[in-house]
Structure formats: C-alpha cells, structure tokens
Design a protein around this motif. Sequence first.
Motif, PDB file in Angstrom:
ATOM      1  N   MET A  36     -72.735  46.627  93.801  1.00 13.55           N
ATOM      2  CA  MET A  36     -73.689  46.601  92.723  1.00 13.55           C
ATOM      3  C   MET A  36     -73.035  47.187  91.475  1.00 13.55           C
ATOM      4  SD  MET A  36     -76.300  47.726  90.761  1.00 13.55           S
ATOM      5  CE  MET A  36     -76.308  49.443  91.161  1.00 13.55           C
ATOM      6  N   LEU A  37     -72.910  46.370  90.433  1.00 17.93           N
ATOM      7  CA  LEU A  37     -72.160  46.732  89.237  1.00 17.93           C
ATOM      8  C   LEU A  37     -73.069  47.254  88.131  1.00 17.93           C
ATOM      9  CD1 LEU A  37     -69.767  43.638  89.109  1.00 17.93           C
ATOM     10  CD2 LEU A  37     -69.180  45.952  89.876  1.00 17.93           C
ATOM     11  N   ILE A  38     -72.655  48.373  87.522  1.00 16.64           N
ATOM     12  CA  ILE A  38     -73.362  48.950  86.371  1.00 16.64           C
ATOM     13  C   ILE A  38     -72.344  49.185  85.266  1.00 16.64           C
ATOM     14  CG2 ILE A  38     -74.653  50.931  85.496  1.00 16.64           C
ATOM     15  CD1 ILE A  38     -75.827  51.329  88.249  1.00 16.64           C
ATOM     16  N   LEU A  39     -72.724  48.876  84.047  1.00 17.60           N
ATOM     17  CA  LEU A  39     -71.898  49.153  82.879  1.00 17.60           C
ATOM     18  C   LEU A  39     -72.417  50.431  82.235  1.00 17.60           C
ATOM     19  CD1 LEU A  39     -69.481  47.675  81.577  1.00 17.60           C
ATOM     20  CD2 LEU A  39     -71.088  46.647  79.975  1.00 17.60           C
ATOM     21  N   ASN A  40     -71.535  51.428  82.101  1.00 15.49           N
ATOM     22  CA  ASN A  40     -71.918  52.748  81.583  1.00 15.49           C
ATOM     23  C   ASN A  40     -71.327  52.949  80.186  1.00 15.49           C
ATOM     24  OD1 ASN A  40     -73.016  54.140  84.247  1.00 15.49           O
ATOM     25  ND2 ASN A  40     -71.138  53.049  84.798  1.00 15.49           N
ATOM     26  N   LEU A  41     -72.169  53.324  79.233  1.00 15.50           N
ATOM     27  CA  LEU A  41     -71.750  53.500  77.847  1.00 15.50           C
ATOM     28  C   LEU A  41     -71.971  54.944  77.414  1.00 15.50           C
ATOM     29  CD1 LEU A  41     -73.510  50.349  76.280  1.00 15.50           C
ATOM     30  CD2 LEU A  41     -71.350  50.445  77.554  1.00 15.50           C
ATOM     31  N   GLU A  42     -70.924  55.581  76.912  1.00 15.95           N
ATOM     32  CA  GLU A  42     -71.011  56.956  76.418  1.00 15.95           C
ATOM     33  C   GLU A  42     -70.482  57.010  74.987  1.00 15.95           C
ATOM     34  OE1 GLU A  42     -71.299  60.176  75.081  1.00 15.95           O
ATOM     35  OE2 GLU A  42     -71.963  60.426  77.147  1.00 15.95           O
ATOM     36  N   THR A  43     -71.366  57.240  74.028  1.00 19.44           N
ATOM     37  CA  THR A  43     -70.976  57.244  72.608  1.00 19.44           C
ATOM     38  C   THR A  43     -71.580  58.425  71.860  1.00 19.44           C
ATOM     39  OG1 THR A  43     -72.863  55.823  72.012  1.00 19.44           O
ATOM     40  CG2 THR A  43     -70.777  54.720  72.545  1.00 19.44           C
ATOM     41  N   ALA A  44     -71.986  59.468  72.563  1.00 20.50           N
ATOM     42  CA  ALA A  44     -72.711  60.575  71.942  1.00 20.50           C
ATOM     43  C   ALA A  44     -71.829  61.501  71.114  1.00 20.50           C
ATOM     44  CB  ALA A  44     -73.440  61.386  73.014  1.00 20.50           C
ATOM     45  N   THR A  45     -70.502  61.434  71.351  1.00 22.15           N
ATOM     46  CA  THR A  45     -69.577  62.289  70.602  1.00 22.15           C
ATOM     47  C   THR A  45     -68.476  61.402  70.005  1.00 22.15           C
ATOM     48  OG1 THR A  45     -68.168  62.719  72.534  1.00 22.15           O
ATOM     49  CG2 THR A  45     -70.044  64.199  72.184  1.00 22.15           C
ATOM     50  N   LYS A  46     -67.337  61.988  69.674  1.00 25.26           N
ATOM     51  CA  LYS A  46     -66.234  61.212  69.121  1.00 25.26           C
ATOM     52  C   LYS A  46     -65.576  60.310  70.151  1.00 25.26           C
ATOM     53  CE  LYS A  46     -65.228  64.584  65.508  1.00 25.26           C
ATOM     54  NZ  LYS A  46     -64.287  65.595  64.971  1.00 25.26           N
ATOM     55  N   ASN A  47     -65.905  60.514  71.415  1.00 28.61           N
ATOM     56  CA  ASN A  47     -65.333  59.682  72.470  1.00 28.61           C
ATOM     57  C   ASN A  47     -66.165  58.419  72.647  1.00 28.61           C
ATOM     58  OD1 ASN A  47     -63.533  59.030  74.540  1.00 28.61           O
ATOM     59  ND2 ASN A  47     -64.810  59.983  76.112  1.00 28.61           N
ATOM     60  N   CYS A  48     -65.564  57.268  72.383  1.00 29.85           N
ATOM     61  CA  CYS A  48     -66.204  55.977  72.647  1.00 29.85           C
ATOM     62  C   CYS A  48     -65.723  55.543  74.027  1.00 29.85           C
ATOM     63  CB  CYS A  48     -65.811  54.955  71.594  1.00 29.85           C
ATOM     64  SG  CYS A  48     -66.557  53.327  71.854  1.00 29.85           S
ATOM     65  N   SER A  49     -66.626  55.508  74.999  1.00 29.63           N
ATOM     66  CA  SER A  49     -66.225  55.372  76.394  1.00 29.63           C
ATOM     67  C   SER A  49     -67.088  54.350  77.117  1.00 29.63           C
ATOM     68  CB  SER A  49     -66.348  56.746  77.080  1.00 29.63           C
ATOM     69  OG  SER A  49     -65.977  56.694  78.430  1.00 29.63           O
ATOM     70  N   VAL A  50     -66.424  53.446  77.853  1.00 27.10           N
ATOM     71  CA  VAL A  50     -67.112  52.414  78.633  1.00 27.10           C
ATOM     72  C   VAL A  50     -66.520  52.394  80.037  1.00 27.10           C
ATOM     73  CG1 VAL A  50     -67.665  49.965  78.854  1.00 27.10           C
ATOM     74  CG2 VAL A  50     -67.514  51.008  76.578  1.00 27.10           C
ATOM     75  N   THR A  51     -67.382  52.450  81.046  1.00 28.33           N
ATOM     76  CA  THR A  51     -66.927  52.390  82.431  1.00 28.33           C
ATOM     77  C   THR A  51     -67.728  51.357  83.207  1.00 28.33           C
ATOM     78  OG1 THR A  51     -66.131  54.675  82.574  1.00 28.33           O
ATOM     79  CG2 THR A  51     -66.832  53.650  84.627  1.00 28.33           C
ATOM     80  N   LEU A  52     -67.030  50.540  83.959  1.00 31.22           N
ATOM     81  CA  LEU A  52     -67.668  49.654  84.923  1.00 31.22           C
ATOM     82  C   LEU A  52     -67.636  50.357  86.267  1.00 31.22           C
ATOM     83  CD1 LEU A  52     -68.827  46.793  85.621  1.00 31.22           C
ATOM     84  CD2 LEU A  52     -66.476  46.166  86.225  1.00 31.22           C
ATOM     85  N   SER A  53     -68.794  50.493  86.893  1.00 34.60           N
ATOM     86  CA  SER A  53     -68.857  51.151  88.193  1.00 34.60           C
ATOM     87  C   SER A  53     -69.464  50.223  89.236  1.00 34.60           C
ATOM     88  CB  SER A  53     -69.674  52.443  88.105  1.00 34.60           C
ATOM     89  OG  SER A  53     -71.009  52.178  87.708  1.00 34.60           O
ATOM     90  N   LYS A  54     -69.065  50.459  90.470  1.00 35.35           N
ATOM     91  CA  LYS A  54     -69.596  49.687  91.603  1.00 35.35           C
ATOM     92  C   LYS A  54     -70.086  50.659  92.652  1.00 35.35           C
ATOM     93  CE  LYS A  54     -68.490  46.032  94.928  1.00 35.35           C
ATOM     94  NZ  LYS A  54     -67.458  45.083  95.411  1.00 35.35           N
ATOM     95  N   ASN A  55     -71.370  50.596  92.941  1.00 38.87           N
ATOM     96  CA  ASN A  55     -71.987  51.479  93.939  1.00 38.87           C
ATOM     97  C   ASN A  55     -71.658  52.947  93.687  1.00 38.87           C
ATOM     98  OD1 ASN A  55     -72.992  49.162  95.177  1.00 38.87           O
ATOM     99  ND2 ASN A  55     -71.233  49.005  96.565  1.00 38.87           N
ATOM    100  N   GLY A  56     -71.619  53.334  92.418  1.00 37.59           N
ATOM    101  CA  GLY A  56     -71.411  54.725  92.039  1.00 37.59           C
ATOM    102  C   GLY A  56     -69.974  55.155  91.855  1.00 37.59           C
ATOM    103  N   SER A  57     -69.024  54.251  92.083  1.00 38.76           N
ATOM    104  CA  SER A  57     -67.604  54.575  91.930  1.00 38.76           C
ATOM    105  C   SER A  57     -67.014  53.841  90.735  1.00 38.76           C
ATOM    106  CB  SER A  57     -66.828  54.194  93.193  1.00 38.76           C
ATOM    107  OG  SER A  57     -67.294  54.932  94.305  1.00 38.76           O
ATOM    108  N   VAL A  58     -66.042  54.471  90.076  1.00 36.60           N
ATOM    109  CA  VAL A  58     -65.416  53.877  88.887  1.00 36.60           C
ATOM    110  C   VAL A  58     -64.536  52.696  89.280  1.00 36.60           C
ATOM    111  CG1 VAL A  58     -63.793  54.291  87.007  1.00 36.60           C
ATOM    112  CG2 VAL A  58     -65.445  56.073  87.638  1.00 36.60           C
ATOM    113  N   VAL A  59     -64.735  51.576  88.587  1.00 38.93           N
ATOM    114  CA  VAL A  59     -63.875  50.406  88.748  1.00 38.93           C
ATOM    115  C   VAL A  59     -62.844  50.382  87.622  1.00 38.93           C
ATOM    116  CG1 VAL A  59     -63.773  47.886  88.831  1.00 38.93           C
ATOM    117  CG2 VAL A  59     -65.698  49.094  89.896  1.00 38.93           C
TER     118      VAL A  59
END
Length: 220
Positions: free
Chosen positions: A1-24
């Motif tokens: 099960m794939l989730i796209l995670n977006l983190e942009t709250a600070t100076k770090n622009c960060s995107v992670t694709l995860s599968k079943n809770g683990s980083v892909v």
Amino acid sequence: MLILNLETATKNCSVTLSKNGSVVLCKEIAEQGYSHAERLHIFIEEILKEAEISILDVKAIAVSKGPGSYTGLRIGVSAAKGLCYGLKIPLISIDTLTILARQISVEKGVIVPMIDARRMEVYSAVFNANHQMIREVKAEILTSESFTSFEQTIHFIGDSTEKAQTMLQQSNFVFHDEIVYPSSREMSALSFEKYQNNDFEDVAYFEPYYLKDFMPTSKI
C-alpha cells in the motif's frame, strides 16, 4: 500500500514514497531561499518515475500540517489537497513536531523538538522516550527559565538549537545540533498507521496548523 508523504513546514522540501509504513524512495533538499514551489512537484515526478509507478498507484497523500513556515505549509497542503481531490484518495495530516521528534531515539529523558519562529520565539512540544507527546505544541519565547521544570535529561533538536543554547544552559540540557529539519522519511510509519485507522482529513476544509497569525516580512 503506497502513500506519498510531503514535508514542507521548514526549509527542507521533502518527499517520500512509502509502502506499508516503510520508505521506498526519498528526495529532499534544504535551501535558504525556500525552493518548495519549484522543487516539490519535481520531486514527486522523479520519485514516481524512479519507482516505476503511476500516481494512480498511490492510495493516499500525507502532509506535514504544521506548525512551521506559513509559505512552506501553504505550498505543501495545497499540493496534497490538489492531488487528493484529483485522484479521489484520502488526505492524511501529521503534526510537524511529531515528525521531527521521530528523528532521535533516546533511552531516557524527554525530547523537545523546536522550530524557529523568529527572534527568540520557537514552536515546541515535549515527547517522552517513546515519542508520545506529553506537553502540547506551543509558540513560546525562550528565556533562561524555559524547561527548567524538567529534572530529567532534555534532548533538544531542530533548527533553533543554536540560538536556544545562548539562553538554555541547565546541566541536564543536551543539544543535538545535527538534527535540524523534519523529514518526510519519518512520516512513513505515522501515515501508514493513520491510514489503517481511517484517520483522514476533509480535503475541502482542511487547513494547515499555523499556530499563530502570518506576519509578513521582507523575507519568506
């Protein structure tokens, strides 16, 4: 099960694709000029291409909800809501300080993630060694008395540790200068847990958690 995670709250622009809770896959960059508007969608496209999947394979979008940079949060939440609306998939939000706290593991004491709110003010919360929040998120001005009510070791992390050290000088205070910004990597397990619990946001009405009103300045 794939989730796209977006983190942009600070100076770090960060995107992670995860599968079943683990980083892909993860792509991120921290720049002084806040390049989120230019980088965020590029990172999403690159991750999908490298993972050899379609955006249609993603089952949910998770976004860091704040507190943090007004502009950064607005960009991340707008992108997440747009994707969720277009794809008709759930929107998941995760507290930014919870994400930041997950970057450190301690055997004892408490964790205090801090995000710069300009001058001597920070956004902070307090977590125990199991990453459970034991004091709510606050916007607070640091003084020599801040956090002195805690007798156990306090582990400070985030982009405010340098300025905090000029004010916070108790013997039980430990500053981890190497941990600066929250990353979407730590969102993977958190977003999967929320997905399993059907803990979703209303795409139409969800707004970032700014914590305090936006104050325009000469810089973002």
